[in-house]
Motif scaffolding. Structure first.
Motif, mmCIF file in Angstrom:
data_model
loop_
_atom_site.group_PDB
_atom_site.id
_atom_site.type_symbol
_atom_site.label_atom_id
_atom_site.label_comp_id
_atom_site.label_asym_id
_atom_site.label_seq_id
_atom_site.Cartn_x
_atom_site.Cartn_y
_atom_site.Cartn_z
ATOM 1 N N PRO A 81 0.819 -1.215 0.000
ATOM 2 C CA PRO A 81 0.000 0.000 0.000
ATOM 3 C C PRO A 81 0.849 1.259 0.000
ATOM 4 O O PRO A 81 2.060 1.215 0.263
ATOM 5 C CB PRO A 81 -0.785 -0.117 1.305
ATOM 6 C CG PRO A 81 0.173 -0.831 2.218
ATOM 7 C CD PRO A 81 0.874 -1.848 1.335
ATOM 8 N N ARG A 139 -4.476 1.156 -4.164
ATOM 9 C CA ARG A 139 -4.528 2.606 -4.120
ATOM 10 C C ARG A 139 -5.965 3.106 -4.007
ATOM 11 O O ARG A 139 -6.836 2.685 -4.760
ATOM 12 C CB ARG A 139 -3.887 3.181 -5.387
ATOM 13 C CG ARG A 139 -3.348 4.587 -5.224
ATOM 14 C CD ARG A 139 -2.351 4.694 -4.083
ATOM 15 N NE ARG A 139 -1.333 3.673 -4.118
ATOM 16 C CZ ARG A 139 -0.145 3.826 -4.696
ATOM 17 N NH1 ARG A 139 0.152 4.946 -5.282
ATOM 18 N NH2 ARG A 139 0.738 2.845 -4.652
ATOM 19 N N THR A 175 -3.584 5.019 0.591
ATOM 20 C CA THR A 175 -4.393 3.807 0.678
ATOM 21 C C THR A 175 -5.169 3.833 1.988
ATOM 22 O O THR A 175 -4.563 3.929 3.061
ATOM 23 C CB THR A 175 -3.515 2.542 0.640
ATOM 24 O OG1 THR A 175 -2.674 2.565 -0.509
ATOM 25 C CG2 THR A 175 -4.381 1.288 0.614
ATOM 26 N N TYR A 224 -11.506 0.902 -4.751
ATOM 27 C CA TYR A 224 -10.062 1.107 -4.838
ATOM 28 C C TYR A 224 -9.464 0.396 -6.049
ATOM 29 O O TYR A 224 -10.102 -0.479 -6.661
ATOM 30 C CB TYR A 224 -9.386 0.643 -3.552
ATOM 31 C CG TYR A 224 -9.586 -0.825 -3.215
ATOM 32 C CD1 TYR A 224 -8.715 -1.807 -3.693
ATOM 33 C CD2 TYR A 224 -10.638 -1.227 -2.401
ATOM 34 C CE1 TYR A 224 -8.899 -3.143 -3.385
ATOM 35 C CE2 TYR A 224 -10.828 -2.560 -2.081
ATOM 36 C CZ TYR A 224 -9.953 -3.515 -2.575
ATOM 37 O OH TYR A 224 -10.137 -4.836 -2.271
#
Length: 232
Positions: free
Chosen positions: A161, A211, A185, A173
């Motif tokens: 992340p 992300r 994140t 995401y």
């Protein structure tokens, strides 16, 4: 599935545990301070154990279908070994008990390439400052952890992340096996990605970027939080 979560009392560990239980999985949440664990459910067992204790780790791993490691420590100038020592004990326990699926967390910094579309200041000044100064010892040990995972023969996925922040719900995401654009994140999204990987075997033998693109905070807020007491 039967899942064991190491680092379960950290912010990401609690996300993974809550989401897994909500989906109907049986979860063993491993934490050094079980009395402080805030979640309860008939499908949840809270195990008091230190990841640096190989015997305790082996007992937690026995009988599980998959292992999720959300180990995390704050930045420090001192040497860090929690990631590498912890994963050593986890993978040995997995081999001993025939558990094959492993999903763990490191950092997008370890891709070793700039984030697509980032500014010169972020690529050449800010991220190197974080990676090579503020978080150097943490990232060095994350790298050692990844090497141990790679050297093993388990069905592994490492999730990398970006800057972590708290959010109430899982968003739409992004996930990729290369570094994604963006700086942040959400822990809810990270927890969901870890759970999805552990249950679904989507990216076995791969490093995965996660992300968040919605409702992200300012970069100074994230740096301030992660540098002064933040954790996985």
């Amino acid at each position: 599935m039967k899942l064991v979560v190491f680092g379960a009392n950290g912010p990401t560990g609690r996300q993974v545990t809550a989401q897994a239980v909500a989906e109907g999985h049986t979860v063993t949440a491993v934490t050094r301070r079980p009395a402080e664990f805030p979640l309860s459910d008939p499908r949840l067992r809270v195990a008091g154990a230190d990841v640096l204790d190989p015997g305790a780790v082996a007992r937690a791993v026995a009988g599980q279908d998959a292992v999720i490691s959300t180990l995390g420590v704050p930045y420090s100038r001192q040497p860090v070994t929690v990631y590498s020592e912890g994963i050593t004990h986890i993978t040995r326990a997995m081999t001993e008990h025939g558990v094959r699926r492993l999903v763990c967390v490191s950092s997008t910094v370890l891709f070793g390439v700039p984030a697509p579309g980032e500014t010169y200041f972020f690529r050449k000044v800010l991220e190197p400052l974080i990676a090579r100064t503020m978080g150097r010892t943490v990232y060095e040990d994350m790298r050692r952890m990844e090497e141990i995972v790679l050297d093993g023969d388990h069905r592994w996925t490492v999730v990398r992340p970006a800057g972590l922040f708290d959010a109430d719900t899982v968003s739409d995401y992004q996930v990729a096996t290369s570094r994604l654009p963006g700086r942040f994140t959400a822990r809810a999204d990270l927890g969901n990605a870890l759970l999805t990987e552990a249950v679904g075997d989507l990216h076995v033998g791969a490093f995965v970027d996660v992300r968040t693109t919605e409702g992200v905070p300012g970069i100074l807020d994230v740096i301030r939080h992660e540098a002064f007491g933040g954790s996985k």
